[in-house]
Design an enzyme around this catalytic site. Structure first.
Site, mmCIF file in Angstrom:
data_model
loop_
_atom_site.group_PDB
_atom_site.id
_atom_site.type_symbol
_atom_site.label_atom_id
_atom_site.label_comp_id
_atom_site.label_asym_id
_atom_site.label_seq_id
_atom_site.Cartn_x
_atom_site.Cartn_y
_atom_site.Cartn_z
ATOM 1 C CG ASP A 199 52.574 46.693 1.607
ATOM 2 O OD1 ASP A 199 51.919 47.687 1.277
ATOM 3 O OD2 ASP A 199 52.550 45.621 0.973
ATOM 4 C CD GLU B 38 49.323 46.970 -2.735
ATOM 5 O OE1 GLU B 38 49.306 45.746 -2.967
ATOM 6 O OE2 GLU B 38 49.736 47.456 -1.670
ATOM 7 C CG HIS C 236 44.589 46.001 -2.896
ATOM 8 N ND1 HIS C 236 43.948 45.315 -1.905
ATOM 9 C CD2 HIS C 236 45.911 45.722 -2.736
ATOM 10 C CE1 HIS C 236 44.817 44.638 -1.174
ATOM 11 N NE2 HIS C 236 46.029 44.870 -1.657
ATOM 12 C CG HIS D 153 46.625 43.379 -6.136
ATOM 13 N ND1 HIS D 153 46.052 42.656 -5.123
ATOM 14 C CD2 HIS D 153 47.806 43.810 -5.641
ATOM 15 C CE1 HIS D 153 46.832 42.654 -4.061
ATOM 16 N NE2 HIS D 153 47.919 43.353 -4.356
ATOM 17 C CG ASP E 85 53.441 41.753 -0.921
ATOM 18 O OD1 ASP E 85 53.293 42.899 -0.462
ATOM 19 O OD2 ASP E 85 52.488 41.022 -1.231
#
Length: 406
Positions: free
Chosen positions: A38, A141, A168, A210, A300
């Site tokens: 991210d 995402e 998400h 997710h 992540d």
């Protein structure tokens, strides 16, 4: 007696060094492809995506899990950069915000060409390995980023998106998120079919991180190609609904799909603290249940607030690989987890794609979309100019009658 007292610690240190050296040797030939990072979100929050801001220099940036020296130390050879925008953009400016996050990935490649090369296929990843650069790909995402539009899905593909996380932490009309399984959200999916079929046709990997368990199973059954979990771990080791349960892991095995293990403490240990060994436990578990071909890395980094001790940033991948070697993973299994498993899935998705096939065109029903900030052009319910003229003429025709009644 005294000799053995000091000898065993020395042996342990030498053995640890041996595993670390072996890890680096393997990673020089097969660098890691990580499924989810991210950093683009951090660049937005910290610098509003202004890469020329001297504080945003990716060579010296110190406050993030990711920078160029750390990537090199971690033998990162491929990265799916997350084009993430929060759920509060849903039905508002999600598409615009997503475009901006894709744009910042492209500009990273432009600004640091000696480090990053933007690629869109498995061949490009292999070429980047040979050049010693980080193959940079885009993962979007959250299905809210396409605003339930097949046309937007296709447009993002043309801009480089190569996986789409179906949700998400918010539902779309065609996929339910993990909070449905906790009871915090209500199931509302009307079915994935058109979106899943179009992703298969284009060659976009379906990412099930997710999503709810029902959506996981529906996608695994529907997809003509393997799917991925870009950053999820094993539910049996940490009973968090973001993780993958055993019955789904069996489907992963049957379909040749891939789970890329997440490093977030809350998904690794179900508590605030975790360590590298516990991440290795997840990798072990998924390997044992779904097979060595079903496991990868999805750290992540820069998307979570807590990471395990021993895995503080992207430079630490060799330490995790050394731990797997200590657990007697074979070199082939290690290379699979590092890159080969993802490349196999990506190549299968590419092979299943068919750009000669007619694109899906049926729009999602208007009544399944949230009305806020949304126009209705193109839908049959939308007032057309013809209808507005008809209503105006009808009103004018009634005007004399109304005057007569006065």
């Amino acid at each position: 007696m005294w000799t053995s007292w000091w000898l065993w610690p020395l042996v342990a240190i030498c053995t640890a060094d041996q595993f670390r050296d072996q890890a680096e040797r393997i990673m020089q030939g097969t660098p890691v492809i990580d499924g989810h990072n991210d950093l683009p979100w951090q660049l937005l929050k910290m610098f509003n995506n202004q890469l020329r801001d001297e504080r945003a220099n990716l060579t010296t940036l110190a406050s993030t899990h990711t920078n160029i020296p750390k990537l090199k130390a971690g033998f990162v050879g491929g990265q799916f950069w997350s084009a993430y925008v929060p759920c509060d953009t849903q039905n508002k400016d999600a598409v615009r915000r997503t475009l901006e996050q894709i744009d910042v990935v492209h500009r990273m490649c432009q600004m640091y060409p000696e480090t990053f090369v933007c690629v869109t296929n498995s061949t490009g990843i292999r070429q980047a390995f040979q050049e010693g650069r980080v193959a940079s790909l885009v993962g979007v995402e959250g299905g809210h980023s396409i605003d339930s539009s097949l046309a937007v899905l296709r447009a993002l593909y043309h801009l480089g998106m190569r996986y789409l996380t179906l949700t998400h932490s918010c539902n779309t009309p065609w996929a339910d998120n993990w909070l449905v399984d906790t009871g915090e959200d209500k199931a509302q999916s009307q079915g994935l079919s058109l979106f899943g079929q179009e992703m298969n046709r284009l060659g976009v990997m379906i990412d099930l991180a997710h999503v709810s368990v029902a959506t996981m199973k529906a996608a695994l059954e529907l997809s003509k190609a393997p799917v991925i979990f870009s950053h999820s771990s094993a539910y049996s080791l940490c009973a968090h609904r973001r993780n993958v349960p055993d019955d789904v892991l069996q489907l992963v095995k049957q379909t040749g799909s891939l789970v890329m293990v997440n490093f977030y403490n809350d998904y690794v240990a179900c508590q605030r603290e975790a360590n590298l060994s516990q991440v290795a436990d997840h990798l072990d578990y998924i390997k044992n249940v779904a097979g060595a071909e079903a496991v990868g890395f999805g750290g992540d980094y820069d998307g979570v607030s807590r990471v395990p001790s021993g895995l503080e940033d992207v430079s630490k991948y060799p330490d995790l690989v050394a731990e797997l070697l200590r657990r007697q993973w074979t070199e082939a299994e290690i290379r699979g987890a590092l890159a080969d498993n993802l490349l196999r899935v990506f190549e299968a998705v590419e092979e299943a794609s068919d750009h000669m096939q007619t694109p899906e065109e049926e729009p999602i029903p208007l009544d399944k979309l949230e009305p806020s900030c949304r126009t209705k052009y193109g839908y049959s319910q939308a007032p057309s100019l013809h209808r507005q003229l008809g209503a105006l003429l009808a009103s004018l025709a009634l005007l004399p009658l109304g005057l007569c009644l006065l």
